[in-house]
Design an enzyme around this catalytic site. Structure first.
Site, PDB file in Angstrom:
ATOM      1  N   GLU A  32      26.809  42.099   8.785  1.00 10.33           N
ATOM      2  CA  GLU A  32      26.046  42.115   7.218  1.00 10.33           C
ATOM      3  C   GLU A  32      26.501  40.659   6.863  1.00 10.33           C
ATOM      4  O   GLU A  32      25.460  40.176   6.084  1.00 10.33           O
ATOM      5  CB  GLU A  32      26.490  43.260   6.480  1.00 10.33           C
ATOM      6  CG  GLU A  32      26.033  44.584   7.043  1.00 10.33           C
ATOM      7  CD  GLU A  32      26.480  45.946   6.479  1.00 10.33           C
ATOM      8  OE1 GLU A  32      25.973  46.833   6.860  1.00 10.33           O
ATOM      9  OE2 GLU A  32      27.323  45.912   5.253  1.00 10.33           O
TER      10      GLU A  32
ATOM     11  N   ARG B 104      34.962  51.085   0.357  1.00 15.09           N
ATOM     12  CA  ARG B 104      34.227  52.350   0.747  1.00 15.09           C
ATOM     13  C   ARG B 104      34.791  53.607  -0.289  1.00 15.09           C
ATOM     14  O   ARG B 104      34.072  54.244  -0.827  1.00 15.09           O
ATOM     15  CB  ARG B 104      34.415  52.855   2.146  1.00 15.09           C
ATOM     16  CG  ARG B 104      33.536  52.153   3.123  1.00 15.09           C
ATOM     17  CD  ARG B 104      32.086  52.253   3.109  1.00 15.09           C
ATOM     18  NE  ARG B 104      31.542  53.431   3.727  1.00 15.09           N
ATOM     19  CZ  ARG B 104      30.299  53.614   3.844  1.00 15.09           C
ATOM     20  NH1 ARG B 104      29.414  52.774   3.457  1.00 15.09           N
ATOM     21  NH2 ARG B 104      30.032  54.949   4.260  1.00 15.09           N
TER      22      ARG B 104
ATOM     23  N   LYS C   6      22.584  47.339  -5.666  1.00 15.46           N
ATOM     24  CA  LYS C   6      21.266  47.843  -5.459  1.00 15.46           C
ATOM     25  C   LYS C   6      20.309  47.507  -6.813  1.00 15.46           C
ATOM     26  O   LYS C   6      21.003  47.363  -7.783  1.00 15.46           O
ATOM     27  CB  LYS C   6      21.352  49.260  -4.854  1.00 15.46           C
ATOM     28  CG  LYS C   6      21.924  49.418  -3.394  1.00 15.46           C
ATOM     29  CD  LYS C   6      21.699  50.884  -2.950  1.00 15.46           C
ATOM     30  CE  LYS C   6      22.386  50.888  -1.619  1.00 15.46           C
ATOM     31  NZ  LYS C   6      22.577  52.441  -1.395  1.00 15.46           N
TER      32      LYS C   6
ATOM     33  N   PHE D  50      14.196  59.257   5.591  1.00 16.71           N
ATOM     34  CA  PHE D  50      14.245  58.709   4.130  1.00 16.71           C
ATOM     35  C   PHE D  50      14.290  57.128   4.493  1.00 16.71           C
ATOM     36  O   PHE D  50      14.068  56.409   3.427  1.00 16.71           O
ATOM     37  CB  PHE D  50      15.505  58.874   3.536  1.00 16.71           C
ATOM     38  CG  PHE D  50      16.767  58.689   4.410  1.00 16.71           C
ATOM     39  CD1 PHE D  50      17.405  57.408   4.246  1.00 16.71           C
ATOM     40  CD2 PHE D  50      17.464  59.950   4.949  1.00 16.71           C
ATOM     41  CE1 PHE D  50      18.489  57.304   5.131  1.00 16.71           C
ATOM     42  CE2 PHE D  50      18.535  59.197   5.685  1.00 16.71           C
ATOM     43  CZ  PHE D  50      19.305  58.207   5.632  1.00 16.71           C
TER      44      PHE D  50
ATOM     45  N   ASN E 174      21.719  55.511  -5.500  1.00 18.84           N
ATOM     46  CA  ASN E 174      23.371  55.367  -5.448  1.00 18.84           C
ATOM     47  C   ASN E 174      23.861  54.135  -5.866  1.00 18.84           C
ATOM     48  O   ASN E 174      25.048  53.651  -5.385  1.00 18.84           O
ATOM     49  CB  ASN E 174      23.740  56.022  -4.446  1.00 18.84           C
ATOM     50  CG  ASN E 174      23.638  55.381  -3.036  1.00 18.84           C
ATOM     51  OD1 ASN E 174      23.059  54.275  -3.013  1.00 18.84           O
ATOM     52  ND2 ASN E 174      24.194  56.042  -1.986  1.00 18.84           N
TER      53      ASN E 174
ATOM     54  N   TYR F  49      19.056  47.716   7.262  1.00 14.91           N
ATOM     55  CA  TYR F  49      19.298  49.168   7.440  1.00 14.91           C
ATOM     56  C   TYR F  49      18.756  49.400   8.681  1.00 14.91           C
ATOM     57  O   TYR F  49      18.587  50.765   9.134  1.00 14.91           O
ATOM     58  CB  TYR F  49      18.812  49.858   6.285  1.00 14.91           C
ATOM     59  CG  TYR F  49      19.475  50.061   5.062  1.00 14.91           C
ATOM     60  CD1 TYR F  49      20.614  50.542   5.200  1.00 14.91           C
ATOM     61  CD2 TYR F  49      18.841  49.456   3.892  1.00 14.91           C
ATOM     62  CE1 TYR F  49      21.380  50.756   4.015  1.00 14.91           C
ATOM     63  CE2 TYR F  49      19.716  49.729   2.492  1.00 14.91           C
ATOM     64  CZ  TYR F  49      20.887  50.304   2.762  1.00 14.91           C
ATOM     65  OH  TYR F  49      21.802  50.168   1.499  1.00 14.91           O
TER      66      TYR F  49
ATOM     67  N   HIS G   5      25.993  49.395  -2.032  1.00  9.61           N
ATOM     68  CA  HIS G   5      26.052  49.422  -0.607  1.00  9.61           C
ATOM     69  C   HIS G   5      27.555  48.755  -0.228  1.00  9.61           C
ATOM     70  O   HIS G   5      28.001  47.766  -0.812  1.00  9.61           O
ATOM     71  CB  HIS G   5      24.959  48.721  -0.023  1.00  9.61           C
ATOM     72  CG  HIS G   5      25.209  48.400   1.560  1.00  9.61           C
ATOM     73  ND1 HIS G   5      25.163  49.480   2.572  1.00  9.61           N
ATOM     74  CD2 HIS G   5      25.903  47.281   2.036  1.00  9.61           C
ATOM     75  CE1 HIS G   5      25.705  48.815   3.758  1.00  9.61           C
ATOM     76  NE2 HIS G   5      26.095  47.465   3.565  1.00  9.61           N
TER      77      HIS G   5
ATOM     78  N   ARG H 160      30.086  55.617  -7.499  1.00 10.97           N
ATOM     79  CA  ARG H 160      28.989  56.492  -7.354  1.00 10.97           C
ATOM     80  C   ARG H 160      29.342  58.097  -7.999  1.00 10.97           C
ATOM     81  O   ARG H 160      28.494  58.519  -8.683  1.00 10.97           O
ATOM     82  CB  ARG H 160      28.744  56.904  -6.048  1.00 10.97           C
ATOM     83  CG  ARG H 160      27.951  55.590  -5.122  1.00 10.97           C
ATOM     84  CD  ARG H 160      27.785  55.948  -3.541  1.00 10.97           C
ATOM     85  NE  ARG H 160      27.216  54.894  -2.947  1.00 10.97           N
ATOM     86  CZ  ARG H 160      27.291  54.842  -1.663  1.00 10.97           C
ATOM     87  NH1 ARG H 160      27.838  55.528  -1.044  1.00 10.97           N
ATOM     88  NH2 ARG H 160      26.384  53.873  -1.151  1.00 10.97           N
TER      89      ARG H 160
ATOM     90  N   THR I 138      28.122  59.033   0.123  1.00 15.59           N
ATOM     91  CA  THR I 138      26.961  58.370  -0.071  1.00 15.59           C
ATOM     92  C   THR I 138      26.247  59.095  -0.972  1.00 15.59           C
ATOM     93  O   THR I 138      25.489  58.655  -1.927  1.00 15.59           O
ATOM     94  CB  THR I 138      26.253  58.681   1.209  1.00 15.59           C
ATOM     95  OG1 THR I 138      27.164  57.930   2.348  1.00 15.59           O
ATOM     96  CG2 THR I 138      24.895  58.272   1.272  1.00 15.59           C
TER      97      THR I 138
HETATM   98  P1  DAT Z   1      26.222  54.534   2.627  1.00 15.60           P
HETATM   99  O1  DAT Z   1      25.351  53.772   1.840  1.00 15.60           O
HETATM  100  O2  DAT Z   1      27.083  55.374   1.931  1.00 15.60           O
HETATM  101  O3  DAT Z   1      26.986  53.767   3.810  1.00 15.60           O
HETATM  102  P2  DAT Z   1      24.337  55.478   4.677  1.00 15.60           P
HETATM  103  O4  DAT Z   1      24.730  54.235   5.494  1.00 15.60           O
HETATM  104  O5  DAT Z   1      24.608  56.594   5.690  1.00 15.60           O
HETATM  105  O6  DAT Z   1      25.476  55.734   3.500  1.00 15.60           O
HETATM  106  O7  DAT Z   1      22.956  55.305   4.035  1.00 15.60           O
HETATM  107  C1  DAT Z   1      22.368  54.303   3.742  1.00 15.60           C
HETATM  108  C2  DAT Z   1      21.617  54.538   2.271  1.00 15.60           C
HETATM  109  O8  DAT Z   1      20.516  55.379   2.696  1.00 15.60           O
HETATM  110  C3  DAT Z   1      22.487  55.601   1.450  1.00 15.60           C
HETATM  111  O9  DAT Z   1      23.330  54.629   0.480  1.00 15.60           O
HETATM  112  C4  DAT Z   1      21.393  56.058   0.540  1.00 15.60           C
HETATM  113  C5  DAT Z   1      20.312  56.244   1.784  1.00 15.60           C
HETATM  114  N1  DAT Z   1      20.387  57.767   2.076  1.00 15.60           N
HETATM  115  C6  DAT Z   1      21.326  58.178   3.094  1.00 15.60           C
HETATM  116  N2  DAT Z   1      21.198  59.380   3.345  1.00 15.60           N
HETATM  117  C7  DAT Z   1      20.318  60.045   2.819  1.00 15.60           C
HETATM  118  C8  DAT Z   1      19.367  60.933   2.704  1.00 15.60           C
HETATM  119  N3  DAT Z   1      19.852  62.222   3.312  1.00 15.60           N
HETATM  120  N4  DAT Z   1      18.531  61.183   1.870  1.00 15.60           N
HETATM  121  C9  DAT Z   1      17.918  60.229   1.098  1.00 15.60           C
HETATM  122  N5  DAT Z   1      18.655  58.841   1.366  1.00 15.60           N
HETATM  123  C10 DAT Z   1      19.474  58.972   1.973  1.00 15.60           C
HETATM  124 MG    MG Z   2      26.272  52.526   5.428  1.00 16.85          MG
END
Ligand code: DAT
Ligand code: MG
Length: 149
Positions: A126, A85, A9, A57, A112, A49, A115, A102, A91
């Site tokens: 993807e 992962r 990112k 968020f 973070n 996304y 991805h 992370r 996350t």
């Molecule tokens: P990951 O990136 O671990 O697959 P995800 O797909 O649930 O997690 O979410 C995508 C991204 O969105 C994550 O890397 C950061 C952001 N995100 C997720 N949950 C969040 C939250 N509770 N508050 C803020 N950003 C969040």
């Molecule tokens: Mg994800």
């Protein structure tokens, strides 16, 4: 063999962590099959996304992804989706174990740094979204030193 989509990112790029992140996947024994540094459009980030579109968020997440260039990659290897992962960590960096990317390198969920696809099906989607041109066709000559077969 299995493939996954990994993206560094904008914060990972700005913080000079590209080499560190690639190195962790490379040293593990996974193969880099596609890579590009690119800026993404808002609509493209929203598509990537799309599953999170209803989350509070979401707008901040899209702002973050379009805030600078990202490094899009395809990595290949045995169980690379799940193991990728694990290498990335939880996350929320505060929940991510030490030794994970992370856990070692990030503090905030909204910064973070990386991805990784969460399933073989997401990886397939993807990779198709990010690499419509396809990926490189090559095999590592070290393969038998990392894999039994
Ligand atoms: P990951 O990136 O671990 O697959 P995800 O797909 O649930 O997690 O979410 C995508 C991204 O969105 C994550 O890397 C950061 C952001 N995100 C997720 N949950 C969040 C939250 N509770 N508050 C803020 N950003 C969040
Ligand atoms: Mg994800």
């Amino acid at each position: 063999m299995e493939q996954t989509f990994i993206m560094i990112k904008p914060d990972g790029v700005q913080r000079g962590l590209i080499g560190e992140i690639i190195s962790r996947f490379e040293k593990k024994g996974f193969y880099l099959k596609g890579m590009k540094l690119m800026n993404v459009e808002r609509s493209f980030a929203e598509k990537h996304y799309a599953d999170l579109a209803t989350k509070p968020f979401f707008p901040g997440l899209v702002d973050y992804i379009v805030s600078g260039p990202v490094v899009a990659m395809v990595w290949e290897g045995k169980d690379v989706v799940l193991t990728g992962r694990k290498i990335i960590g939880a996350t929320k960096p505060s929940d991510a174990a030490p030794g994970t990317i992370r856990g070692d390198l990030a503090v905030e969920v909204g910064r973070n740094i990386i991805h990784g696809s969460d399933s073989i099906e997401s990886a397939r989607k993807e990779i198709a979204l990010w690499f419509p041109e396809g990926i490189a066709d090559w095999q590592s000559s070290l393969h038998p030193w990392v894999y039994e077969a």
